[in-house]
Design a protein around this motif. Structure first.
Motif, PDB file in Angstrom:
ATOM      1  N   TYR A  43       0.816  -1.216   0.000  1.00 48.99           N
ATOM      2  CA  TYR A  43       0.000   0.000   0.000  1.00 48.99           C
ATOM      3  C   TYR A  43       0.847   1.262   0.000  1.00 48.99           C
ATOM      4  CZ  TYR A  43      -3.701  -3.263   0.936  1.00 48.99           C
ATOM      5  OH  TYR A  43      -4.573  -4.303   0.832  1.00 48.99           O
ATOM      6  N   TRP A  44       2.097   1.155  -0.408  1.00 43.62           N
ATOM      7  CA  TRP A  44       2.944   2.337  -0.503  1.00 43.62           C
ATOM      8  C   TRP A  44       3.366   2.531  -1.943  1.00 43.62           C
ATOM      9  CZ3 TRP A  44       3.229   6.614   1.731  1.00 43.62           C
ATOM     10  CH2 TRP A  44       4.314   7.466   1.551  1.00 43.62           C
ATOM     11  N   ILE A  45       3.982   3.641  -2.238  1.00 38.40           N
ATOM     12  CA  ILE A  45       4.440   3.994  -3.580  1.00 38.40           C
ATOM     13  C   ILE A  45       5.512   2.997  -4.008  1.00 38.40           C
ATOM     14  CG2 ILE A  45       5.637   5.764  -4.915  1.00 38.40           C
ATOM     15  CD1 ILE A  45       4.435   7.805  -2.884  1.00 38.40           C
ATOM     16  N   PRO A  46       5.390   2.418  -5.200  1.00 37.07           N
ATOM     17  CA  PRO A  46       6.440   1.511  -5.680  1.00 37.07           C
ATOM     18  C   PRO A  46       7.792   2.227  -5.737  1.00 37.07           C
ATOM     19  CG  PRO A  46       4.489   1.350  -7.068  1.00 37.07           C
ATOM     20  CD  PRO A  46       4.264   2.515  -6.139  1.00 37.07           C
ATOM     21  N   GLY A  47       8.823   1.567  -5.248  1.00 35.60           N
ATOM     22  CA  GLY A  47      10.163   2.158  -5.252  1.00 35.60           C
ATOM     23  C   GLY A  47      10.378   3.173  -4.145  1.00 35.60           C
ATOM     24  N   ALA A  48       9.597   3.100  -3.064  1.00 35.45           N
ATOM     25  CA  ALA A  48       9.699   4.087  -1.983  1.00 35.45           C
ATOM     26  C   ALA A  48      11.087   4.137  -1.359  1.00 35.45           C
ATOM     27  CB  ALA A  48       8.651   3.797  -0.908  1.00 35.45           C
TER      28      ALA A  48
ATOM     29  N   LYS B  76      13.691   4.516  -2.838  1.00 33.23           N
ATOM     30  CA  LYS B  76      14.503   5.440  -3.641  1.00 33.23           C
ATOM     31  C   LYS B  76      14.026   6.883  -3.493  1.00 33.23           C
ATOM     32  CE  LYS B  76      16.864   2.195  -5.794  1.00 33.23           C
ATOM     33  NZ  LYS B  76      18.231   1.921  -5.468  1.00 33.23           N
ATOM     34  N   LEU B  77      13.235   7.163  -2.447  1.00 30.22           N
ATOM     35  CA  LEU B  77      12.735   8.512  -2.193  1.00 30.22           C
ATOM     36  C   LEU B  77      13.443   9.093  -0.972  1.00 30.22           C
ATOM     37  CD1 LEU B  77       8.884   7.917  -2.577  1.00 30.22           C
ATOM     38  CD2 LEU B  77      10.499   8.684  -4.336  1.00 30.22           C
ATOM     39  N   VAL B  78      13.785  10.379  -1.045  1.00 28.44           N
ATOM     40  CA  VAL B  78      14.325  11.105   0.096  1.00 28.44           C
ATOM     41  C   VAL B  78      13.299  12.185   0.437  1.00 28.44           C
ATOM     42  CG1 VAL B  78      16.162  12.616   0.938  1.00 28.44           C
ATOM     43  CG2 VAL B  78      16.724  10.663  -0.535  1.00 28.44           C
ATOM     44  N   ILE B  79      12.662  12.033   1.598  1.00 24.26           N
ATOM     45  CA  ILE B  79      11.578  12.923   1.986  1.00 24.26           C
ATOM     46  C   ILE B  79      12.131  14.296   2.360  1.00 24.26           C
ATOM     47  CG2 ILE B  79       9.660  13.273   3.603  1.00 24.26           C
ATOM     48  CD1 ILE B  79       9.339  10.844   1.684  1.00 24.26           C
ATOM     49  N   LEU B  80      11.571  15.348   1.736  1.00 23.19           N
ATOM     50  CA  LEU B  80      11.931  16.715   2.087  1.00 23.19           C
ATOM     51  C   LEU B  80      10.912  17.317   3.044  1.00 23.19           C
ATOM     52  CD1 LEU B  80      12.999  18.194  -1.373  1.00 23.19           C
ATOM     53  CD2 LEU B  80      14.465  17.412   0.495  1.00 23.19           C
ATOM     54  N   THR B  81       9.650  16.991   2.861  1.00 26.27           N
ATOM     55  CA  THR B  81       8.601  17.547   3.704  1.00 26.27           C
ATOM     56  C   THR B  81       7.400  16.616   3.702  1.00 26.27           C
ATOM     57  OG1 THR B  81       7.148  19.455   4.041  1.00 26.27           O
ATOM     58  CG2 THR B  81       7.757  18.979   1.792  1.00 26.27           C
ATOM     59  N   VAL B  82       6.739  16.528   4.854  1.00 26.29           N
ATOM     60  CA  VAL B  82       5.520  15.722   4.981  1.00 26.29           C
ATOM     61  C   VAL B  82       4.529  16.513   5.812  1.00 26.29           C
ATOM     62  CG1 VAL B  82       4.511  13.602   5.888  1.00 26.29           C
ATOM     63  CG2 VAL B  82       6.759  13.534   4.860  1.00 26.29           C
TER      64      VAL B  82
ATOM     65  N   GLY C 172       3.202  14.977   0.844  1.00 28.19           N
ATOM     66  CA  GLY C 172       4.520  15.558   1.006  1.00 28.19           C
ATOM     67  C   GLY C 172       5.286  15.673  -0.292  1.00 28.19           C
ATOM     68  N   THR C 173       6.564  15.971  -0.120  1.00 31.08           N
ATOM     69  CA  THR C 173       7.487  16.227  -1.215  1.00 31.08           C
ATOM     70  C   THR C 173       8.731  15.375  -0.992  1.00 31.08           C
ATOM     71  OG1 THR C 173       6.684  18.505  -1.219  1.00 31.08           O
ATOM     72  CG2 THR C 173       8.704  18.063  -2.447  1.00 31.08           C
ATOM     73  N   ALA C 174       9.208  14.728  -2.054  1.00 27.34           N
ATOM     74  CA  ALA C 174      10.381  13.867  -1.933  1.00 27.34           C
ATOM     75  C   ALA C 174      11.284  14.031  -3.147  1.00 27.34           C
ATOM     76  CB  ALA C 174       9.966  12.408  -1.810  1.00 27.34           C
ATOM     77  N   LEU C 175      12.594  13.937  -2.908  1.00 28.76           N
ATOM     78  CA  LEU C 175      13.529  13.770  -4.018  1.00 28.76           C
ATOM     79  C   LEU C 175      13.328  12.356  -4.527  1.00 28.76           C
ATOM     80  CD1 LEU C 175      16.764  15.391  -2.554  1.00 28.76           C
ATOM     81  CD2 LEU C 175      15.145  16.405  -4.165  1.00 28.76           C
ATOM     82  N   ASP C 176      13.222  12.200  -5.833  1.00 31.16           N
ATOM     83  CA  ASP C 176      12.859  10.920  -6.442  1.00 31.16           C
ATOM     84  C   ASP C 176      14.039  10.381  -7.250  1.00 31.16           C
ATOM     85  OD1 ASP C 176      11.711   8.792  -7.744  1.00 31.16           O
ATOM     86  OD2 ASP C 176       9.989   9.924  -8.511  1.00 31.16           O
ATOM     87  N   TYR C 177      14.695   9.350  -6.697  1.00 31.80           N
ATOM     88  CA  TYR C 177      15.861   8.730  -7.342  1.00 31.80           C
ATOM     89  C   TYR C 177      15.484   7.417  -8.025  1.00 31.80           C
ATOM     90  CZ  TYR C 177      18.745  12.078  -4.801  1.00 31.80           C
ATOM     91  OH  TYR C 177      19.321  13.227  -4.323  1.00 31.80           O
TER      92      TYR C 177
ATOM     93  N   ASN D  95      -2.426   9.078   1.744  1.00 31.15           N
ATOM     94  CA  ASN D  95      -3.794   8.793   2.186  1.00 31.15           C
ATOM     95  C   ASN D  95      -4.660   8.335   1.022  1.00 31.15           C
ATOM     96  OD1 ASN D  95      -3.466   9.388   4.947  1.00 31.15           O
ATOM     97  ND2 ASN D  95      -3.626  11.575   4.523  1.00 31.15           N
ATOM     98  N   ASN D  96      -4.167   8.509  -0.202  1.00 31.18           N
ATOM     99  CA  ASN D  96      -4.918   8.066  -1.383  1.00 31.18           C
ATOM    100  C   ASN D  96      -4.818   6.557  -1.537  1.00 31.18           C
ATOM    101  OD1 ASN D  96      -5.589  10.691  -1.945  1.00 31.18           O
ATOM    102  ND2 ASN D  96      -4.202  10.906  -3.673  1.00 31.18           N
ATOM    103  N   ASP D  97      -5.657   6.013  -2.402  1.00 28.25           N
ATOM    104  CA  ASP D  97      -5.621   4.581  -2.689  1.00 28.25           C
ATOM    105  C   ASP D  97      -4.334   4.230  -3.431  1.00 28.25           C
ATOM    106  OD1 ASP D  97      -8.122   4.125  -1.562  1.00 28.25           O
ATOM    107  OD2 ASP D  97      -9.168   4.540  -3.444  1.00 28.25           O
ATOM    108  N   PRO D  98      -3.883   2.957  -3.322  1.00 28.63           N
ATOM    109  CA  PRO D  98      -2.713   2.537  -4.108  1.00 28.63           C
ATOM    110  C   PRO D  98      -2.920   2.872  -5.585  1.00 28.63           C
ATOM    111  CG  PRO D  98      -3.312   0.836  -2.541  1.00 28.63           C
ATOM    112  CD  PRO D  98      -4.412   1.884  -2.488  1.00 28.63           C
ATOM    113  N   GLY D  99      -1.877   3.327  -6.225  1.00 29.34           N
ATOM    114  CA  GLY D  99      -1.956   3.732  -7.625  1.00 29.34           C
ATOM    115  C   GLY D  99      -2.357   5.182  -7.810  1.00 29.34           C
ATOM    116  N   GLU D 100      -2.833   5.838  -6.746  1.00 34.83           N
ATOM    117  CA  GLU D 100      -3.236   7.246  -6.833  1.00 34.83           C
ATOM    118  C   GLU D 100      -2.454   8.122  -5.861  1.00 34.83           C
ATOM    119  OE1 GLU D 100      -7.452   7.359  -6.245  1.00 34.83           O
ATOM    120  OE2 GLU D 100      -7.850   6.175  -8.031  1.00 34.83           O
ATOM    121  N   MET D 101      -1.392   7.579  -5.280  1.00 34.81           N
ATOM    122  CA  MET D 101      -0.611   8.322  -4.290  1.00 34.81           C
ATOM    123  C   MET D 101       0.320   9.347  -4.918  1.00 34.81           C
ATOM    124  SD  MET D 101       0.425   5.336  -1.643  1.00 34.81           S
ATOM    125  CE  MET D 101      -0.805   4.222  -1.000  1.00 34.81           C
ATOM    126  N   GLU D 102       0.768   9.087  -6.141  1.00 37.50           N
ATOM    127  CA  GLU D 102       1.688  10.002  -6.815  1.00 37.50           C
ATOM    128  C   GLU D 102       0.868  11.092  -7.484  1.00 37.50           C
ATOM    129  OE1 GLU D 102       4.920   8.180  -8.982  1.00 37.50           O
ATOM    130  OE2 GLU D 102       4.467   6.258  -8.010  1.00 37.50           O
TER     131      GLU D 102
END
Length: 184
Positions: free
Chosen positions: A13-18, A20-26, A31-36, A50-57
């Motif tokens: 239930y989280w973003i695929p490839g999480a 590889k994310l560096v969180i800047l703000t939540v 929130g906002t993340a650097l996306d590697y 808080n969105n459904d899987p597939g709609e978090m980005e």
């Protein structure tokens, strides 16, 4: 990003490839993340877990510079009885030469030296974007007075540059409110 899960099944239930994310703000789920996830040069991801899987980005930017170009200072008129009560985004993006002006309420943490900046990137296992350094040099975390304005659809122009007029948007703004210190 390595959240605490109650069991392995929660990870679906989280973003695929999480990882590889560096969180800047939540802030309250988004929130906002650097996306590697695409390589060594980061993009930026705006997300809402808080969105459904597939709609978090919610929105991605190909580079940190593109993300910074979308930031605008925001004013809000909180008249609850006015149906036209909207957020208004003004002006140009943050100026790296005036990084102190990025922060709304002073400098909450001591800024980072170049050595500390490099060490934090090494500790995270990433190359941090050079365009982010001036803001962490001014303050290591804190509340920003800038937000990213999201257009309702791809055909909408997301911003108007002051003084030709503010961009008034009835849709969503993602606040860059609670920045995470690099040490955290």
């Amino acid at each position: 990003f390595d959240p605490e899960y109650s069991d392995e099944a929660d990870k679906e239930y989280w973003i695929p490839g999480a990882d590889k994310l560096v969180i800047l703000t939540v802030r309250t789920g988004y929130g906002t993340a650097l996306d590697y996830r695409r390589g060594p040069e980061p993009g930026v991801l705006l997300f809402d877990h808080n969105n459904d899987p597939g709609e978090m980005e919610l929105m991605t930017f190909d580079s940190f510079d593109a993300f910074m170009a979308a930031l605008r200072e925001v004013a809000f008129d909180p008249r609850p009885d006015d149906p036209a009560d909207l957020d208004v985004a003004y002006g140009p993006p943050p100026n790296p030469l005036d990084a102190d002006g990025f922060w709304e309420s002073g400098n909450p943490g001591a800024g980072l030296t170049e050595d500390e900046w490099r060490a934090q990137g090494e500790a995270l296992g990433v190359t941090l974007p050079a365009g982010l350094y001036p803001f962490y040099k001014a303050a290591n975390g804190g509340k920003s007075k800038f937000e990213v304005a999201l257009a309702e659809n791809e055909s909408d122009a997301p911003l108007k540059i002051f003084p030709t007029g503010p961009y008034v948007h009835a849709g969503m703004f993602l606040r860059a409110e609670h920045f995470v210190t690099l040490g955290t």
